[in-house]
Design a protein around this motif. Sequence first.
Motif, PDB file in Angstrom:
ATOM      1  N   ALA A  96      10.291  26.259   3.246  1.00 28.85           N
ATOM      2  CA  ALA A  96      10.603  24.826   3.296  1.00 28.85           C
ATOM      3  C   ALA A  96       9.578  24.073   4.141  1.00 28.85           C
ATOM      4  O   ALA A  96       9.125  22.985   3.769  1.00 28.85           O
ATOM      5  N   PHE A  97       9.196  24.627   5.285  1.00 31.44           N
ATOM      6  CA  PHE A  97       8.175  23.992   6.120  1.00 31.44           C
ATOM      7  C   PHE A  97       6.820  23.956   5.420  1.00 31.44           C
ATOM      8  O   PHE A  97       6.078  22.983   5.530  1.00 31.44           O
ATOM      9  N   LEU A  98       6.507  24.994   4.701  1.00 28.54           N
ATOM     10  CA  LEU A  98       5.245  25.039   3.959  1.00 28.54           C
ATOM     11  C   LEU A  98       5.203  23.938   2.894  1.00 28.54           C
ATOM     12  O   LEU A  98       4.212  23.213   2.775  1.00 28.54           O
ATOM     13  N   VAL A  99       6.271  23.797   2.134  1.00 26.59           N
ATOM     14  CA  VAL A  99       6.343  22.764   1.093  1.00 26.59           C
ATOM     15  C   VAL A  99       6.296  21.375   1.729  1.00 26.59           C
ATOM     16  O   VAL A  99       5.567  20.492   1.274  1.00 26.59           O
ATOM     17  N   TYR A 100       7.054  21.179   2.806  1.00 28.13           N
ATOM     18  CA  TYR A 100       7.055  19.889   3.494  1.00 28.13           C
ATOM     19  C   TYR A 100       5.657  19.563   4.018  1.00 28.13           C
ATOM     20  O   TYR A 100       5.148  18.465   3.839  1.00 28.13           O
ATOM     21  N   GLY A 101       5.042  20.521   4.676  1.00 27.87           N
ATOM     22  CA  GLY A 101       3.711  20.297   5.244  1.00 27.87           C
ATOM     23  C   GLY A 101       2.672  19.975   4.187  1.00 27.87           C
ATOM     24  O   GLY A 101       1.777  19.164   4.401  1.00 27.87           O
ATOM     25  N   ARG A 102       2.798  20.577   3.044  1.00 19.84           N
ATOM     26  CA  ARG A 102       1.847  20.330   1.957  1.00 19.84           C
ATOM     27  C   ARG A 102       1.948  18.910   1.411  1.00 19.84           C
ATOM     28  O   ARG A 102       0.975  18.330   0.969  1.00 19.84           O
ATOM     29  N   HIS A 103       3.147  18.317   1.453  1.00 21.05           N
ATOM     30  CA  HIS A 103       3.356  16.992   0.873  1.00 21.05           C
ATOM     31  C   HIS A 103       3.622  15.901   1.909  1.00 21.05           C
ATOM     32  O   HIS A 103       3.867  14.750   1.540  1.00 21.05           O
ATOM     33  N   ALA A 104       3.543  16.218   3.177  1.00 17.33           N
ATOM     34  CA  ALA A 104       3.811  15.227   4.219  1.00 17.33           C
ATOM     35  C   ALA A 104       2.799  14.082   4.194  1.00 17.33           C
ATOM     36  O   ALA A 104       3.114  12.957   4.558  1.00 17.33           O
ATOM     37  N   GLY A 105       1.604  14.346   3.735  1.00 15.83           N
ATOM     38  CA  GLY A 105       0.564  13.313   3.691  1.00 15.83           C
ATOM     39  C   GLY A 105       0.399  12.664   2.330  1.00 15.83           C
ATOM     40  O   GLY A 105      -0.575  11.937   2.100  1.00 15.83           O
ATOM     41  N   ASP A 106       1.339  12.864   1.426  1.00 18.27           N
ATOM     42  CA  ASP A 106       1.251  12.255   0.101  1.00 18.27           C
ATOM     43  C   ASP A 106       1.339  10.736   0.215  1.00 18.27           C
ATOM     44  O   ASP A 106       2.085  10.206   1.049  1.00 18.27           O
ATOM     45  N   TYR A 107       0.599  10.051  -0.643  1.00 22.73           N
ATOM     46  CA  TYR A 107       0.658   8.587  -0.666  1.00 22.73           C
ATOM     47  C   TYR A 107       0.093   8.050  -1.971  1.00 22.73           C
ATOM     48  O   TYR A 107      -0.567   8.759  -2.730  1.00 22.73           O
ATOM     49  N   GLU A 108       0.387   6.772  -2.213  1.00 25.03           N
ATOM     50  CA  GLU A 108      -0.216   6.005  -3.290  1.00 25.03           C
ATOM     51  C   GLU A 108      -0.765   4.735  -2.659  1.00 25.03           C
ATOM     52  O   GLU A 108      -0.116   4.141  -1.804  1.00 25.03           O
ATOM     53  N   GLN A 109      -1.936   4.343  -3.101  1.00 21.52           N
ATOM     54  CA  GLN A 109      -2.564   3.144  -2.555  1.00 21.52           C
ATOM     55  C   GLN A 109      -3.087   2.313  -3.716  1.00 21.52           C
ATOM     56  O   GLN A 109      -3.760   2.833  -4.617  1.00 21.52           O
ATOM     57  N   ILE A 110      -2.771   1.026  -3.703  1.00 21.57           N
ATOM     58  CA  ILE A 110      -3.242   0.095  -4.717  1.00 21.57           C
ATOM     59  C   ILE A 110      -4.095  -0.942  -4.005  1.00 21.57           C
ATOM     60  O   ILE A 110      -3.625  -1.601  -3.076  1.00 21.57           O
ATOM     61  N   VAL A 111      -5.349  -1.074  -4.423  1.00 23.72           N
ATOM     62  CA  VAL A 111      -6.264  -2.030  -3.797  1.00 23.72           C
ATOM     63  C   VAL A 111      -6.821  -2.927  -4.893  1.00 23.72           C
ATOM     64  O   VAL A 111      -7.384  -2.446  -5.877  1.00 23.72           O
ATOM     65  N   LEU A 112      -6.674  -4.229  -4.711  1.00 29.18           N
ATOM     66  CA  LEU A 112      -7.208  -5.199  -5.650  1.00 29.18           C
ATOM     67  C   LEU A 112      -8.239  -6.038  -4.912  1.00 29.18           C
ATOM     68  O   LEU A 112      -7.910  -6.753  -3.969  1.00 29.18           O
ATOM     69  N   GLN A 113      -9.505  -5.910  -5.332  1.00 23.20           N
ATOM     70  CA  GLN A 113     -10.597  -6.683  -4.740  1.00 23.20           C
ATOM     71  C   GLN A 113     -11.346  -7.353  -5.877  1.00 23.20           C
ATOM     72  O   GLN A 113     -11.998  -6.674  -6.677  1.00 23.20           O
ATOM     73  N   GLY A 114     -11.210  -8.680  -5.945  1.00 23.39           N
ATOM     74  CA  GLY A 114     -11.874  -9.411  -7.013  1.00 23.39           C
ATOM     75  C   GLY A 114     -11.365  -8.957  -8.365  1.00 23.39           C
ATOM     76  O   GLY A 114     -10.181  -9.009  -8.650  1.00 23.39           O
ATOM     77  N   ARG A 115     -12.278  -8.476  -9.202  1.00 25.97           N
ATOM     78  CA  ARG A 115     -11.911  -8.004 -10.538  1.00 25.97           C
ATOM     79  C   ARG A 115     -11.895  -6.483 -10.631  1.00 25.97           C
ATOM     80  O   ARG A 115     -12.146  -5.907 -11.682  1.00 25.97           O
ATOM     81  N   GLN A 116     -11.613  -5.846  -9.521  1.00 20.14           N
ATOM     82  CA  GLN A 116     -11.570  -4.378  -9.462  1.00 20.14           C
ATOM     83  C   GLN A 116     -10.231  -3.933  -8.883  1.00 20.14           C
ATOM     84  O   GLN A 116      -9.861  -4.308  -7.768  1.00 20.14           O
ATOM     85  N   LEU A 117      -9.512  -3.126  -9.643  1.00 22.06           N
ATOM     86  CA  LEU A 117      -8.250  -2.549  -9.206  1.00 22.06           C
ATOM     87  C   LEU A 117      -8.458  -1.053  -9.012  1.00 22.06           C
ATOM     88  O   LEU A 117      -8.905  -0.366  -9.921  1.00 22.06           O
TER      89      LEU A 117
END
Length: 94
Positions: free
Chosen positions: A6-27
């Motif tokens: 359980a700690f191994l699985v948690y540690g592997r995904h603790a840093g998961d994220y999604e990031q959306i950046v919109l700059q001008g005409r670039q997503l």
Amino acid sequence: LAVGVAFLVYGRHAGDYEQIVLQGRQLSVVVMRGSRLQTVQLNPGWTKVSLPNPNSLLNLESGDLRGAIGRYVAAPVRERLLYELRRAFAAAAT
């Protein structure tokens, strides 16, 4: 052993994220899951975003590219995110 796994699985995904950046005409959509980093560049003027139902993930479509985002956003907040993304895409397209 079970607690160790359980700690191994948690540690592997603790840093998961999604990031959306919109700059001008670039997503840029950046997704980190486990040890896998995926980055996709899109044109916001050609990108459609939808929410099939309130409990689903947001769908992004741009040409042949399709993906789902919003894994780390609470379901009630996804509708607001949908509204904000549509508004930002429309502003970037003008």
